[in-house]
Design a protein around this motif. Structure first.
Motif, PDB file in Angstrom:
ATOM      1  N   GLY A   1       0.893  -1.166  -0.035  1.00  0.00           N
ATOM      2  CA  GLY A   1      -0.087  -0.142  -0.055  1.00  0.00           C
ATOM      3  C   GLY A   1       0.715   1.370   0.000  1.00  0.00           C
ATOM      4  N   ARG A   2       1.998   1.336   0.770  1.00  0.00           N
ATOM      5  CA  ARG A   2       2.761   2.541   0.836  1.00  0.00           C
ATOM      6  C   ARG A   2       3.496   2.607  -0.317  1.00  0.00           C
ATOM      7  NH1 ARG A   2       7.598   3.294   5.311  1.00  0.00           N
ATOM      8  NH2 ARG A   2       8.330   5.384   4.577  1.00  0.00           N
ATOM      9  N   LEU A   3       3.970   1.661  -1.219  1.00  0.00           N
ATOM     10  CA  LEU A   3       4.681   1.680  -2.437  1.00  0.00           C
ATOM     11  C   LEU A   3       3.850   2.059  -3.440  1.00  0.00           C
ATOM     12  CD1 LEU A   3       7.093  -1.358  -2.285  1.00  0.00           C
ATOM     13  CD2 LEU A   3       7.468   1.084  -1.259  1.00  0.00           C
ATOM     14  N   GLN A   4       2.349   1.401  -3.428  1.00  0.00           N
ATOM     15  CA  GLN A   4       1.653   1.771  -4.288  1.00  0.00           C
ATOM     16  C   GLN A   4       1.133   3.501  -4.628  1.00  0.00           C
ATOM     17  OE1 GLN A   4       0.173  -0.312  -6.978  1.00  0.00           O
ATOM     18  NE2 GLN A   4      -0.490   1.513  -7.833  1.00  0.00           N
ATOM     19  N   LEU A   5       0.929   3.809  -3.239  1.00  0.00           N
ATOM     20  CA  LEU A   5       0.677   5.251  -3.061  1.00  0.00           C
ATOM     21  C   LEU A   5       1.772   6.114  -3.464  1.00  0.00           C
ATOM     22  CD1 LEU A   5      -1.078   7.569  -2.124  1.00  0.00           C
ATOM     23  CD2 LEU A   5      -0.126   7.161   0.274  1.00  0.00           C
ATOM     24  N   TYR A   6       2.878   5.782  -3.134  1.00  0.00           N
ATOM     25  CA  TYR A   6       4.206   6.525  -3.710  1.00  0.00           C
ATOM     26  C   TYR A   6       4.389   6.687  -5.320  1.00  0.00           C
ATOM     27  CZ  TYR A   6       8.867   8.418  -4.018  1.00  0.00           C
ATOM     28  OH  TYR A   6       9.994   9.135  -4.348  1.00  0.00           O
ATOM     29  N   THR A   7       4.173   5.296  -5.841  1.00  0.00           N
ATOM     30  CA  THR A   7       4.320   5.536  -7.373  1.00  0.00           C
ATOM     31  C   THR A   7       3.209   6.245  -7.907  1.00  0.00           C
ATOM     32  OG1 THR A   7       3.429   3.424  -7.289  1.00  0.00           O
ATOM     33  CG2 THR A   7       5.547   3.383  -7.289  1.00  0.00           C
TER      34      THR A   7
ATOM     35  N   THR B   1       1.746  10.767 -11.323  1.00  0.00           N
ATOM     36  CA  THR B   1       0.864  12.165 -11.376  1.00  0.00           C
ATOM     37  C   THR B   1       2.053  13.293 -11.592  1.00  0.00           C
ATOM     38  OG1 THR B   1      -0.773  11.256 -10.250  1.00  0.00           O
ATOM     39  CG2 THR B   1      -0.801  13.578 -10.680  1.00  0.00           C
ATOM     40  N   GLU B   2       3.050  13.498 -10.956  1.00  0.00           N
ATOM     41  CA  GLU B   2       3.850  14.383 -10.951  1.00  0.00           C
ATOM     42  C   GLU B   2       4.509  14.448 -12.252  1.00  0.00           C
ATOM     43  OE1 GLU B   2       6.665  15.672  -7.658  1.00  0.00           O
ATOM     44  OE2 GLU B   2       8.110  14.648  -8.713  1.00  0.00           O
ATOM     45  N   LEU B   3       5.080  13.331 -12.770  1.00  0.00           N
ATOM     46  CA  LEU B   3       5.673  12.767 -13.991  1.00  0.00           C
ATOM     47  C   LEU B   3       4.927  13.309 -15.180  1.00  0.00           C
ATOM     48  CD1 LEU B   3       7.531   9.857 -13.245  1.00  0.00           C
ATOM     49  CD2 LEU B   3       8.742  11.860 -13.771  1.00  0.00           C
ATOM     50  N   GLN B   4       3.601  13.599 -15.201  1.00  0.00           N
ATOM     51  CA  GLN B   4       2.805  14.061 -16.196  1.00  0.00           C
ATOM     52  C   GLN B   4       3.029  15.331 -16.734  1.00  0.00           C
ATOM     53  OE1 GLN B   4       1.621  11.520 -18.011  1.00  0.00           O
ATOM     54  NE2 GLN B   4       2.480  10.590 -16.128  1.00  0.00           N
TER      55      GLN B   4
ATOM     56  N   MET C   1       7.807   4.710 -14.513  1.00  0.00           N
ATOM     57  CA  MET C   1       6.863   5.515 -13.530  1.00  0.00           C
ATOM     58  C   MET C   1       5.754   6.369 -14.444  1.00  0.00           C
ATOM     59  SD  MET C   1       6.541   3.773 -11.034  1.00  0.00           S
ATOM     60  CE  MET C   1       7.076   2.143 -11.393  1.00  0.00           C
ATOM     61  N   LYS C   2       6.413   6.985 -15.329  1.00  0.00           N
ATOM     62  CA  LYS C   2       5.844   8.044 -16.071  1.00  0.00           C
ATOM     63  C   LYS C   2       4.699   7.445 -17.028  1.00  0.00           C
ATOM     64  CE  LYS C   2       6.405  12.150 -19.065  1.00  0.00           C
ATOM     65  NZ  LYS C   2       7.375  13.091 -19.364  1.00  0.00           N
ATOM     66  N   LYS C   3       5.142   6.201 -17.663  1.00  0.00           N
ATOM     67  CA  LYS C   3       4.169   5.529 -18.531  1.00  0.00           C
ATOM     68  C   LYS C   3       2.773   4.933 -17.583  1.00  0.00           C
ATOM     69  CE  LYS C   3       7.430   4.032 -22.140  1.00  0.00           C
ATOM     70  NZ  LYS C   3       7.999   3.046 -22.706  1.00  0.00           N
ATOM     71  N   GLU C   4       3.199   4.300 -16.336  1.00  0.00           N
ATOM     72  CA  GLU C   4       2.450   3.637 -15.657  1.00  0.00           C
ATOM     73  C   GLU C   4       2.945   3.292 -14.268  1.00  0.00           C
ATOM     74  OE1 GLU C   4      -0.565  -0.369 -15.582  1.00  0.00           O
ATOM     75  OE2 GLU C   4       0.979  -0.132 -17.455  1.00  0.00           O
ATOM     76  N   PRO C   5       1.911   3.716 -13.143  1.00  0.00           N
ATOM     77  CA  PRO C   5       2.434   3.405 -11.981  1.00  0.00           C
ATOM     78  C   PRO C   5       2.169   1.936 -11.625  1.00  0.00           C
ATOM     79  CG  PRO C   5       0.189   4.349 -11.739  1.00  0.00           C
ATOM     80  CD  PRO C   5       0.764   4.551 -13.287  1.00  0.00           C
ATOM     81  N   SER C   6       3.393   1.089 -12.051  1.00  0.00           N
ATOM     82  CA  SER C   6       3.097  -0.071 -11.858  1.00  0.00           C
ATOM     83  C   SER C   6       3.277  -0.489 -10.512  1.00  0.00           C
ATOM     84  CB  SER C   6       4.288  -0.885 -12.453  1.00  0.00           C
ATOM     85  OG  SER C   6       5.595  -0.278 -12.066  1.00  0.00           O
ATOM     86  N   ALA C   7       2.191  -1.486  -9.964  1.00  0.00           N
ATOM     87  CA  ALA C   7       1.973  -1.942  -8.740  1.00  0.00           C
ATOM     88  C   ALA C   7       3.176  -2.770  -8.157  1.00  0.00           C
ATOM     89  CB  ALA C   7       0.888  -2.848  -8.568  1.00  0.00           C
ATOM     90  N   PRO C   8       3.747  -2.480  -6.961  1.00  0.00           N
ATOM     91  CA  PRO C   8       5.022  -3.268  -6.492  1.00  0.00           C
ATOM     92  C   PRO C   8       4.609  -4.767  -6.263  1.00  0.00           C
ATOM     93  CG  PRO C   8       4.245  -2.204  -4.523  1.00  0.00           C
ATOM     94  CD  PRO C   8       3.396  -1.763  -6.129  1.00  0.00           C
TER      95      PRO C   8
ATOM     96  N   LEU D   1      11.610  -3.101  -2.681  1.00  0.00           N
ATOM     97  CA  LEU D   1      12.202  -2.002  -1.660  1.00  0.00           C
ATOM     98  C   LEU D   1      13.579  -1.107  -2.316  1.00  0.00           C
ATOM     99  CD1 LEU D   1      11.097  -0.730   0.683  1.00  0.00           C
ATOM    100  CD2 LEU D   1      12.773  -2.376   2.045  1.00  0.00           C
ATOM    101  N   ASN D   2      14.255  -2.045  -3.089  1.00  0.00           N
ATOM    102  CA  ASN D   2      15.554  -1.466  -3.686  1.00  0.00           C
ATOM    103  C   ASN D   2      14.934  -0.336  -4.700  1.00  0.00           C
ATOM    104  OD1 ASN D   2      18.479  -1.653  -3.791  1.00  0.00           O
ATOM    105  ND2 ASN D   2      18.031  -2.058  -6.044  1.00  0.00           N
ATOM    106  N   ASN D   3      14.280  -0.702  -5.506  1.00  0.00           N
ATOM    107  CA  ASN D   3      13.580   0.168  -6.464  1.00  0.00           C
ATOM    108  C   ASN D   3      12.782   1.390  -5.924  1.00  0.00           C
ATOM    109  OD1 ASN D   3      14.232  -1.673  -8.606  1.00  0.00           O
ATOM    110  ND2 ASN D   3      12.396  -2.472  -8.555  1.00  0.00           N
ATOM    111  N   PHE D   4      12.069   1.344  -4.615  1.00  0.00           N
ATOM    112  CA  PHE D   4      11.602   2.264  -3.867  1.00  0.00           C
ATOM    113  C   PHE D   4      12.650   3.448  -3.705  1.00  0.00           C
ATOM    114  CE2 PHE D   4      10.734   4.094   0.296  1.00  0.00           C
ATOM    115  CZ  PHE D   4       9.330   4.912   0.033  1.00  0.00           C
TER     116      PHE D   4
END
Length: 230
Positions: free
Chosen positions: A38-44, A49-52, A90-97, A105-108
Motif C-alpha cells: 500500500g505504501r509503495l503503491q501510493l508513492y508510485t 501524477t507528478e511526472l505528467q 513510472m511516467k508511463k504507468e504506476p506499476s504495482a509493486p 524496496l531497492n527500486n523504491f
C-alpha cells in the motif's frame, strides 16, 4: 570475510562520487508485506501524477547520474542509468509493486533518493568485490534479458567477472526468496556530501531491516577511502 575495493581511476574520471555499501545478514526476503504494498503503491501513483507535468531533466539526481555516465565514457541516451529507467517506467504507468520484497524496496529507494542502487545475493558473489569502470570485454546477462556490455560504465566485479552496475544488475547474483545475505550498492553523485551519504545509508538500512529483519553493516567508499575489510 568481506573485502571491497574501488579503483582509484574510477574517481579520477567520475568525479567526487561516493559508493555506499550495505551488507545485510540474516534477512528474510520474499513476498512484499501487504502494508508495504500500500505504501509503495501510493508513492508510485503520486510520482506518476507528478511526472505528467514534470520533465525527467528537472530531477537533479537523474541529471547527475547522466553526467557521471558521460564522464566515465558511456552514452546515457543509449545506456540509461537505472534510476532514469525506473522514472520512465513510472511516467508511463504506476506499476504495482510485485515479486521479491528486497527488489521492490531497492527500486523504491532509487525512486525516493533519485540515485541508482543495486542489490545482490551475497552468497552468489565469488571472492573479493572490486568496483571499477568496465571495458569492452566486460559483459553479463542482465535482468533486462540481454547481454550487457559495461564498456565505460561503473561495474561491480568479483572473481567470476562483472555482476552489477548503475545501469542494470546481473542474473547471476540476483536476489530471490531464499536470499539470507545481501550486498547493496548505492551510487551517490558528487553533489552528495559524506555526511549526507551516510545519513541516507542509515535511513535505507533501517527501513530495509524493518521489512526483512536481520542485521546490517554500512560502509562508504570514496577517493579518500578506497578499501574496506570486514
Amino acid at each position: 570475510m568481506l573485502h571491497l575495493k574501488a579503483d582509484e581511476q574510477l574517481f579520477t574520471k567520475a568525479g567526487d562520487i561516493k559508493l555506499g555499501i550495505i551488507h545485510y545478514e540474516g534477512i528474510e526476503a520474499g513476498n512484499i508485506p501487504s502494508m508495504l504494498v500500500g505504501r509503495l503503491q501510493l508513492y508510485t501513483e503520486n510520482l506518476h501524477t507528478e511526472l505528467q507535468t514534470k520533465a525527467l531533466t528537472e530531477y537533479p539526481g537523474i541529471a547527475a547520474s547522466r553526467k557521471i555516465f558521460k564522464r566515465t565514457g558511456a552514452d546515457p541516451s543509449k545506456h540509461r542509468p537505472s534510476v532514469e529507467a525506473l522514472y520512465r517506467r513510472m511516467k508511463k504507468e504506476p506499476s504495482a509493486p510485485t515479486g521479491n520484497s528486497a527488489i521492490a524496496l531497492n527500486n523504491f529507494f532509487s525512486l525516493q533518493y533519485e540515485i541508482p542502487l543495486g542489490i545482490y545475493d551475497a552468497e552468489a558473489i565469488k571472492g573479493d568485490v572490486f568496483i571499477k569502470i568496465g571495458r569492452d570485454t566486460d559483459s553479463y546477462e542482465g535482468l533486462n534479458g540481454r547481454i550487457n556490455s559495461l564498456n565505460g560504465i561503473i561495474g561491480t566485479f568479483d572473481e567470476d567477472g562483472p555482476f552489477g552496475s548503475p545501469y542494470v544488475d546481473s542474473v547471476r547474483t540476483s536476489v530471490h526468496d531464499g536470499t539470507k545475505e545481501a550486498l547493496q550498492v548505492v551510487y551517490f553523485h558528487d553533489d552528495h556530501s559524506t555526511d549526507q551519504a551516510r545519513k541516507m545509508l542509515e535511513a535505507i538500512s533501517k527501513m530495509f531491516l524493518q521489512v526483512h529483519g536481520g542485521d546490517s553493516s554500512i560502509y562508504l567508499l570514496s577517493h579518500e577511502n578506497l578499501k574496506l575489510d570486514k
